[in-house]
Design an enzyme around this catalytic site. Structure first.
Site, PDB file in Angstrom:
ATOM      1  N   GLU B 228       1.056  -1.821 -12.542  1.00 43.94           N
ATOM      2  CA  GLU B 228       2.126  -1.462 -11.610  1.00 43.94           C
ATOM      3  C   GLU B 228       2.718  -2.731 -10.996  1.00 43.94           C
ATOM      4  O   GLU B 228       3.927  -2.885 -10.892  1.00 43.94           O
ATOM      5  CB  GLU B 228       1.564  -0.554 -10.523  1.00 43.94           C
ATOM      6  CG  GLU B 228       2.572  -0.157  -9.462  1.00 43.94           C
ATOM      7  CD  GLU B 228       2.080   0.997  -8.603  1.00 43.94           C
ATOM      8  OE1 GLU B 228       0.861   1.232  -8.553  1.00 43.94           O
ATOM      9  OE2 GLU B 228       2.937   1.664  -7.988  1.00 43.94           O
ATOM     10  N   GLU B 361       0.693  -7.251   2.161  1.00 48.00           N
ATOM     11  CA  GLU B 361      -0.520  -7.717   2.851  1.00 48.00           C
ATOM     12  C   GLU B 361      -1.719  -7.602   1.912  1.00 48.00           C
ATOM     13  O   GLU B 361      -2.547  -8.510   1.828  1.00 48.00           O
ATOM     14  CB  GLU B 361      -0.769  -6.880   4.118  1.00 48.00           C
ATOM     15  CG  GLU B 361       0.239  -7.122   5.236  1.00 48.00           C
ATOM     16  CD  GLU B 361       1.595  -6.501   4.954  1.00 48.00           C
ATOM     17  OE1 GLU B 361       1.650  -5.477   4.245  1.00 48.00           O
ATOM     18  OE2 GLU B 361       2.613  -7.051   5.417  1.00 48.00           O
TER      19      GLU B 361
HETATM   20  C1  LIG Z   1       9.091   3.819  -1.656  1.00 42.59           C
HETATM   21  C2  LIG Z   1       7.653   4.135  -1.903  1.00 42.59           C
HETATM   22  C3  LIG Z   1       7.276   4.774  -3.078  1.00 42.59           C
HETATM   23  C4  LIG Z   1       5.938   5.094  -3.328  1.00 42.59           C
HETATM   24  N1  LIG Z   1       5.608   5.743  -4.465  1.00 42.59           N
HETATM   25  C5  LIG Z   1       4.335   6.154  -4.671  1.00 42.59           C
HETATM   26  C6  LIG Z   1       3.967   6.939  -5.813  1.00 42.59           C
HETATM   27  O1  LIG Z   1       4.809   7.255  -6.652  1.00 42.59           O
HETATM   28  N2  LIG Z   1       2.707   7.365  -5.943  1.00 42.59           N
HETATM   29  C7  LIG Z   1       1.740   7.041  -5.041  1.00 42.59           C
HETATM   30  O2  LIG Z   1       0.595   7.423  -5.234  1.00 42.59           O
HETATM   31  N3  LIG Z   1       2.028   6.296  -3.937  1.00 42.59           N
HETATM   32  C8  LIG Z   1       3.304   5.850  -3.729  1.00 42.59           C
HETATM   33  N4  LIG Z   1       3.613   5.111  -2.597  1.00 42.59           N
HETATM   34  C9  LIG Z   1       2.554   4.837  -1.607  1.00 42.59           C
HETATM   35  C10 LIG Z   1       2.134   3.394  -1.446  1.00 42.59           C
HETATM   36  O3  LIG Z   1       1.366   2.973  -2.528  1.00 42.59           O
HETATM   37  C11 LIG Z   1       1.376   3.284  -0.096  1.00 42.59           C
HETATM   38  O4  LIG Z   1       2.287   3.578   0.918  1.00 42.59           O
HETATM   39  C12 LIG Z   1       0.783   1.920   0.126  1.00 42.59           C
HETATM   40  O5  LIG Z   1      -0.275   1.692  -0.748  1.00 42.59           O
HETATM   41  C13 LIG Z   1       0.316   1.701   1.569  1.00 42.59           C
HETATM   42  O6  LIG Z   1      -0.513   2.712   2.049  1.00 42.59           O
HETATM   43  P1  LIG Z   1      -0.239   3.420   3.457  1.00 42.59           P
HETATM   44  O7  LIG Z   1       1.145   3.908   3.441  1.00 42.59           O
HETATM   45  O8  LIG Z   1      -1.303   4.420   3.695  1.00 42.59           O
HETATM   46  O9  LIG Z   1      -0.340   2.263   4.525  1.00 42.59           O
HETATM   47  P2  LIG Z   1      -1.661   1.726   5.231  1.00 42.59           P
HETATM   48  O10 LIG Z   1      -2.712   1.497   4.238  1.00 42.59           O
HETATM   49  O11 LIG Z   1      -1.978   2.611   6.390  1.00 42.59           O
HETATM   50  O12 LIG Z   1      -1.166   0.309   5.760  1.00 42.59           O
HETATM   51  C14 LIG Z   1      -0.434   0.116   6.952  1.00 42.59           C
HETATM   52  C15 LIG Z   1      -0.161  -1.370   7.102  1.00 42.59           C
HETATM   53  O13 LIG Z   1      -1.393  -2.083   7.219  1.00 42.59           O
HETATM   54  C16 LIG Z   1      -1.486  -3.092   6.233  1.00 42.59           C
HETATM   55  N5  LIG Z   1      -2.868  -3.261   5.782  1.00 42.59           N
HETATM   56  C17 LIG Z   1      -3.670  -2.310   5.264  1.00 42.59           C
HETATM   57  N6  LIG Z   1      -4.859  -2.807   4.953  1.00 42.59           N
HETATM   58  C18 LIG Z   1      -4.825  -4.130   5.262  1.00 42.59           C
HETATM   59  C19 LIG Z   1      -5.750  -5.208   5.175  1.00 42.59           C
HETATM   60  N7  LIG Z   1      -6.958  -5.022   4.687  1.00 42.59           N
HETATM   61  N8  LIG Z   1      -5.358  -6.430   5.568  1.00 42.59           N
HETATM   62  C20 LIG Z   1      -4.123  -6.638   6.062  1.00 42.59           C
HETATM   63  N9  LIG Z   1      -3.208  -5.653   6.178  1.00 42.59           N
HETATM   64  C21 LIG Z   1      -3.554  -4.421   5.795  1.00 42.59           C
HETATM   65  C22 LIG Z   1      -0.595  -2.603   5.121  1.00 42.59           C
HETATM   66  O14 LIG Z   1      -0.195  -3.641   4.283  1.00 42.59           O
HETATM   67  C23 LIG Z   1       0.533  -1.968   5.867  1.00 42.59           C
HETATM   68  O15 LIG Z   1       1.442  -2.925   6.270  1.00 42.59           O
HETATM   69  C24 LIG Z   1       4.950   4.763  -2.351  1.00 42.59           C
HETATM   70  C25 LIG Z   1       5.326   4.124  -1.162  1.00 42.59           C
HETATM   71  C26 LIG Z   1       6.666   3.810  -0.926  1.00 42.59           C
HETATM   72  C27 LIG Z   1       7.036   3.146   0.364  1.00 42.59           C
END
Ligand SMILES: Cc1cc2nc3c(=O)[nH]c(=O)nc-3n(C[C@H](O)[C@H](O)[C@H](O)COP(=O)(O)OP(=O)(O)OC[C@H]3O[C@@H](n4cnc5c(N)ncnc54)[C@H](O)[C@@H]3O)c2cc1C
Lengths: 368, 391
Positions: B228, B361
């Site tokens: 990906e 991140e």
């Molecule tokens: C436009 C778009 C399309 C998407 N399409 C898909 C899809 O088709 N299928 C699918 O399964 N998912 C999809 N996603 C989901 C995407 O993979 C997740 O949103 C992403 O992995 C982040 O997870 P979260 O939203 O739960 O954020 P969180 O994990 O809650 O993170 C919140 C913030 O904290 C930061 N953070 C988290 N952990 C750490 C760490 N250890 N150290 C420092 N910073 C940290 C993150 O970088 C982020 O800025 C999509 C997301 C978007 C925005």
């Protein structure tokens, strides 16, 4: 040195405003309104006028205002920015009111604008910087009526009155036009900022009342734009504060990898850096407000500094807010996008940070 | 090999003249001729050739005006599902899924993220229980792009809550037409609903739709996630391809918008875009000679940063026009249309570039730990059974 702190009165004003906004203008309500055919909130505007009297803060008491200073007006903008409130405060209570107070300080329109009965708007593109040439897209014909077009006017939609800069026989002039006037068209644009809509204004032989000509008209428009640019920094501060506070609260609560996200040092440092910028923005915005309020000789510098700094801080805070909320930050349901859109639009409004840096170069003698 | 590929491509064109062959028929014939992805095995759309040779084929086909398989529309299938199926699928699965995936007849989506498990994907709670010959799945996924157009999904679900989180996950192919699959649009910052919430209720999945071993889904998912990142950051682009080209064109066409400040920022971004392009090119050349470098992770990071810098710059550059937006109507597009929309859309959509497919991140953590070898953050959750994790 000017006073960069908040007075007791200002803090009181802030807390009553914040309470009112928490009650009448929660993020969910703002979101719902953005999608409705009426993007502004007239009930909130009335409440601001009647319950708190803030729609005419800088208008003298004998003209129905509060006789306060621009420092208080700046505090109101901080709170309205923090709430992303859909009310025409900047357009009416700052831009139009300043123009009117500068051009003809006794005008009979002032009490009505101060009391919030009618909102007013200054008919210039919202992107106009304080040093711009006097607008020349509207002409006065021999019959004394107005013809032309002004694009991207902020807060024109809910305005009952437009202040229109125009070019007539004697050169620059400022006119008052009633919103219902024959030949006047106000068409909503699809705006990036959902909480402050722009409109294009067309004038075809619109009857108008002349408020000022020549240097007086020019001075009125320039003063309005300068004041607007300086006080917009306070709105930007409010936006940045909301974004920082909301992000901190979320990262304290959101758990990933078995711990609160806020416990990751990589995120802590970013938020600490952002906080530092917000602290700077507060000082810059306060200085600009104070300099404008006291008519300081340094006002132009203060405004340029605040406009160059605070616009970028608000955008960065909103971008961090979206990013650090992860997927939720990219949704329409979460209010973060309202702040991102307003912050980005504000960055262009009344001169971009880059433009204000250029202005500063001249003011502090650092030529290119 | 190169001349042989040219020869083969010309033969395909001679036998299926694109000007009077049905689009789908042409794509199927191309797949069957092994010219879909030449590095795939014979019989599965490829010829076992080296990956960079695909460019030879693409060039010939483009010159002949042949239709393509709309790679952007089927990005998840091409970029993520296909390499995972190729690596972990059975012969039967490969034969069933790869051809319609490549021709675009069947769109794929990725059911990975959940409300409680995003960056920490291994914490996911969607359950798959053994039931006779197959599995029954219950749970909720979120932010799922293209779920509304997808025929199939790659899905990870928890099959054993009693072991630590990375060990109890299994990887499946999920039929999106199953009545237990409910797709609800989730509107995003741009006004569109490009992604969705997906509710899974009693979804039955035959065991033949499992990819890899039971409880080994996390390893399988690594293949998907690594691909990906490459897919998002790694396409070959010409100079001024992508966002930098859009902004450069505006700059050239509208001199009245220029300011010294924006000029400096544009030039800085232009240099960065060119450097990112060359880094990507270098990475491809390393791959071609069998020396894959760690720059892959850097590409997605660089791509996201540039897209955001440039799209933000574009809005400012446009001044008064930057204050406008093209359309807030709620739509459910099939693909992300950067070039068909205006600056405001690009600005807002680019915000997702640093979140989707692993956040910037998390990528930085990966670079720090796996490339630079820095110690990981202390982990309290690694050895605890999933069901005992604090949530
Ligand atoms: C436009 C778009 C399309 C998407 N399409 C898909 C899809 O088709 N299928 C699918 O399964 N998912 C999809 N996603 C989901 C995407 O993979 C997740 O949103 C992403 O992995 C982040 O997870 P979260 O939203 O739960 O954020 P969180 O994990 O809650 O993170 C919140 C913030 O904290 C930061 N953070 C988290 N952990 C750490 C760490 N250890 N150290 C420092 N910073 C940290 C993150 O970088 C982020 O800025 C999509 C997301 C978007 C925005």
């Amino acid at each position: 040195m000017s006073d960069l702190l908040y007075s007791e009165i200002e803090e009181e004003l802030r807390s009553s405003l914040r309470a009112l906004l928490a009650d009448r203008c929660p993020p969910a309500a703002v979101l719902a309104r953005c999608e409705s055919p009426e993007p502004y909130d007239p009930a909130l505007w009335r409440a601001l006028a009647r319950e708190l009297g803030v729609t005419g803060l800088q208008v003298p008491e004998e003209l129905g205002g509060a006789g306060a200073s621009l420092r208080e007006t700046a505090v109101v903008l901080e709170e309205l920015g923090r709430a992303a409130a859909p009310v025409p405060f900047l357009g009416s209570a700052v831009l139009a009111t300043t123009a009117l107070l500068t051009a003809c300080p006794e005008d009979a329109l002032l009490p009505r604008i101060a009391g919030g009965e009618r909102a007013a708007a200054l008919a210039v593109p919202f992107s106009t910087a304080p040093d711009a040439a006097f607008p020349a897209t509207v002409r006065v014909d021999s019959a004394g009526t107005l013809n032309g077009r002004v694009t991207s006017v902020a807060d024109a939609l809910p305005a009952g009155l437009l202040l229109v800069p125009a070019i007539g026989g004697q050169g620059a002039a400022l006119y008052a036009v009633e919103a219902g006037a024959a030949g006047l068209g106000i068409v909503r644009r699809t705006s990036l900022d959902l909480t402050r809509q722009l409109a294009d204004v067309t004038l075809n032989g619109v009857p108008a009342r002349r408020l000022a000509v020549g240097g007086a008209a020019e001075q009125a428009v320039r003063q309005a734009l300068l004041t607007g640019a300086g006080l917009l920094a306070s709105e930007q501060l409010g936006i940045a504060e909301w974004c920082l506070d909301t992000t901190v609260a979320y990262l304290k609560e959101r758990r990933q990898f078995g711990r609160a996200l806020g416990s990751f040092q990589a995120l802590k440092h970013r938020l600490a850096d952002l906080w530092l910028e917000v602290v700077g923005a507060r000082a810059a915005a306060r200085y600009a407000a104070d300099a404008l309020a006291t008519g300081s000789a340094d006002a132009a510098v203060g405004v340029a500094v605040a406009a160059a700094y605070c616009g970028a801080v608000a955008v960065r805070a909103a971008e961090e807010c979206v990013q650090l909320h992860g997927g939720i930050g990219m949704t329409w349901e979460h209010p973060a996008h309202l702040y991102l859109k307003r912050a980005k639009a504000d960055q262009i409004a009344l001169g971009t940070p880059g433009h204000h840096r250029t202005l500063l170069a001249e003011l502090v003698d650092l030529p290119a | 090999m190169e001349s042989e590929l040219r020869e083969r491509t010309r033969r395909l064109l001679a036998e299926h003249d694109p000007s009077d062959t049905d689009r789908l028929d042409f794509l199927r014939a191309r797949f069957d001729a092994g010219l879909a992805w030449v590095h795939f095995p014979v019989g599965l759309g490829g010829l076992g050739a080296s990956r960079p040779l695909q460019a030879v084929v693409d060039e010939e086909l483009a010159a002949a005006g042949a239709p393509d398989n709309e790679p952007r529309r089927i990005g998840i299938g091409l970029g993520m599902a296909a390499p995972t199926i190729l690596r972990y699928g059975t012969e039967e699965q490969k034969r069933r899924f790869l051809r319609p995936l490549w021709t675009g007849e069947e769109v794929w989506c990725q059911l990975f993220s959940e409300p409680g498990a995003g960056s920490d994907l291994a914490a996911l709670g969607t359950r798959a229980r053994r039931e006779g010959e197959g599995w029954t799945v219950d749970g909720q996924k979120v932010w799922t792009s293209t779920a509304h157009t997808a025929r199939w999904a790659i899905l990870i679900a928890r099959t054993d809550p009693d072991v630590p989180k990375h060990r109890g996950i299994t990887y499946f192919v999920c039929d999106m037409t199953h009545p237990g699959v409910e797709v609800r649009p989730l509107r995003q910052i741009t006004g569109e609903a490009e992604f969705n919430e997906v509710f899974l209720t009693g979804v039955e999945i035959p065991d033949t739709h499992r990819l890899g071993g039971v409880g080994e889904g996390w390893q399988v998912a690594q293949t998907t996630l690594n691909n990906e990142r490459v897919a998002i950051g790694g396409q070959a682009t010409p100079r001024e391809g992508g966002m930098v080209g859009v902004v450069a064109e505006t700059w050239r066409a509208r001199p009245e918008l220029r300011t010294p400040d924006l000029h400096q920022r544009l030039l800085k971004a232009w240099v960065e875009a060119e450097v990112a392009r060359l880094t990507g090119e270098r990475l491809r050349q390393q791959l071609a000679v069998g020396q894959p470098g760690p720059e892959g992770a850097a590409m997605k990071l660089a791509f996201a940063r540039l897209a955001q810098e440039l799209s933000g710059l574009e809005v400012e550059l446009l001044g008064e026009d930057g204050l406008a937006y093209d359309d807030w109507t709620l739509r459910r597009p099939e693909l992300v249309d950067f070039t068909g929309r205006e600056a405001g859309y690009r600005y807002l959509r680019a915000k997702g570039n640093s979140i989707e497919g692993g956040t910037s991140e998390i990528l930085r953590n990966i670079v720090a730990e796996r490339v630079l070898g820095l110690p990981a953050e202390p982990r309290t959750d690694k050895d605890l059974p999933w069901k005992e994790l604090p949530r």
